[in-house]
Write a protein that holds these residues in place. Structure first.
Motif: not given
Length: 462
Positions: A291-301
């Protein structure tokens, strides 16, 4: 022509060929009619009523429910249905239709399916393998991408770059999405409780225990900063089997530098595929989503639970914090990590008498075969303390010679006289603690090499 009694419900006419014909429509309101109880009447809402009257309509009422039908699934939460009709009585002369559900549903066969059972959507898609599509046969798999209805059966042609809707609605009891317990009923997504019962308000706790109190798991979270940037993959955290609500977020690098390793040291994931967001990945018995996150971060969930332990690794190039992680790990014996701290055997005593010490070091072992492994495999938080104990506390025997011996000393110049007899050692008996000696014994053969004196002389004393 026809009798006046029937004209109000269905109008029949005589054609030019003297044939009776009908359009299956009632006579117009006010058409004269007659019945065996009404001599003169007119048609009103398909009924012959006394001329000039407008009787009250009859509201409809529900008939009895039919018996419950067969369950749509044999396991995993199916649906059974029952129906009724508004015919007791039917609404007439403008009467109101019945209010309420004509069809009702209930949950059935809510027990888990056996391990290894095929996904229910996959089963439904595979049933179209034997049905030609545009003149060709395909092997159909579940399409789990976006842009499709949750409760339609959308399948992907294996080996081909297209998918299509194979059925307007999936079988009742099919989960709406992989990450929810809600199910499809008559083509619509319906809420169910964690007990898989339609309409239930029972909820899972943070440990995904239905109706639980959250005591079956613990939340593990932290931020990982690389210790040796540029030196290859570093292990971040061990996620035990059965963990749920897994969240891994990159902070200063792309998740393409992330890797997941299994219990058997096999690399399950190395970098994220370069596909459009969001991306789904089936791994360890659950579905991970990028998933895309804030400030161009990404997360794997992932919702979990995972059916095998995972080791998160990262390839970092700076000492800045790289990953934030959080997951709920089960508090059970089955959740013990594959590596744990164990005590090594006691070392040899440091002294043979008068009090020495022994040390019992701690080593990291593989729980599967008890073999020693590198310390980083075990959690630093659970490391056992090193042990130490006293040993050989008995006092050493006093320094003394055999009663018939005397200490060696500087010898005077040899004088004339009879030959000297009796060979004596300059080494006291306590230096050979495991041996006993008697006068006249040759120390050169009885004493271990490390305790032998450098020289043996003949003493003039008896």
């Amino acid at each position: 022509m026809e009798s006046n009694r029937e004209v109000c419900s269905e109008l029949w006419c005589l054609s030019k060929s003297n044939r009776c014909i009908t359009n299956s429509i009632p006579a117009a309101e006010g058409t004269l009619c007659q019945t065996h109880t009404i001599d003169k009447g007119w048609c009103y809402k398909r009924v012959c009523v006394p001329f000039g009257s407008r009787p009250e309509g009859v509201d409809g009422a529900w008939g009895p429910w039919t018996p419950w039908g067969d369950c749509s699934r044999t396991c995993g939460g199916g649906v059974s249905s029952s129906s009724r009709h508004c015919d007791s009585p039917r609404p007439t002369i403008g009467g109101k239709y019945c209010l309420g559900e004509r069809r009702r549903h209930r949950s059935c066969n809510t027990d888990d399916c056996p391990p290894g059972s095929q996904d229910f959507r996959e089963v439904q898609c595979s049933e179209f393998d034997s049905i030609p599509f545009r003149g060709k046969f395909y092997t159909w798999k579940t399409y789990r991408g976006g842009g499709v209805k949750a409760c339609s059966l959308t399948c992907l042609a294996e080996g081909f770059n297209f998918y299509t809707e194979r059925a307007a609605a999936v079988v009742d009891g099919t989960p709406c999405r992989p990450d929810t317990v809600d199910i499809c009923v008559s083509g619509e997504c319906k809420h169910v409780g964690c007990d898989r019962v339609l309409g239930s308000d029972l909820r899972e706790d943070k440990c995904r225990v239905c109706g639980g109190d959250g005591s079956a798991c613990e939340t593990i979270e932290g931020v990982f900063s690389p210790a040796s940037p540029g030196a290859g993959y570093e292990e971040v955290v061990w996620i035990p089997k059965g963990s749920i609500h897994i969240f891994i977020q990159d902070l200063n690098l792309s998740l393409s530098h992330l890797a997941l390793k299994g219990d058997q040291e096999s690399l399950l994931l190395e970098g994220m595929p370069g596909t459009p967001q969001p991306h789904r990945l089936s791994l360890a018995g659950t579905t991970f989503q990028l998933r895309p996150g804030p400030n161009q971060t990404q997360s794997l969930e992932a919702l979990g639970p995972i059916n095998a332990s995972l080791i998160v690794m990262v390839l970092a190039h700076t000492e800045l914090p790289a990953l934030r992680y959080r997951f709920n790990a089960p508090i059970t014996r089955d959740a013990l990590p594959p590596y744990s701290w164990h005590y090594a055997p006691w070392t040899k005593c440091s002294a043979q008498c008068a009090g020495g010490s022994q040390v019992q070091a701690v080593e990291c072992r593989n729980q599967l075969d008890s073999s020693a492994v590198a310390p980083h495999h075990c959690s630093a938080h659970s490391k056992l303390p090193k042990r130490q104990r006293a040993c050989n506390t008995e006092p050493c025997p006093p320094d003394h010679a055999h009663p018939s011996w005397r200490p060696a000393m500087a010898l005077p110049a040899r004088r004339s006289g009879p030959p000297l007899t009796g060979r004596r050692s300059a080494t006291p008996s306590h230096l050979c603690p495991s041996h006993s000696y008697s006068a006249g014994q040759d120390l050169g053969t009885g004493c271990p090499l490390r305790y032998r004196p450098t020289s043996v002389v003949t003493s003039p004393f008896r």
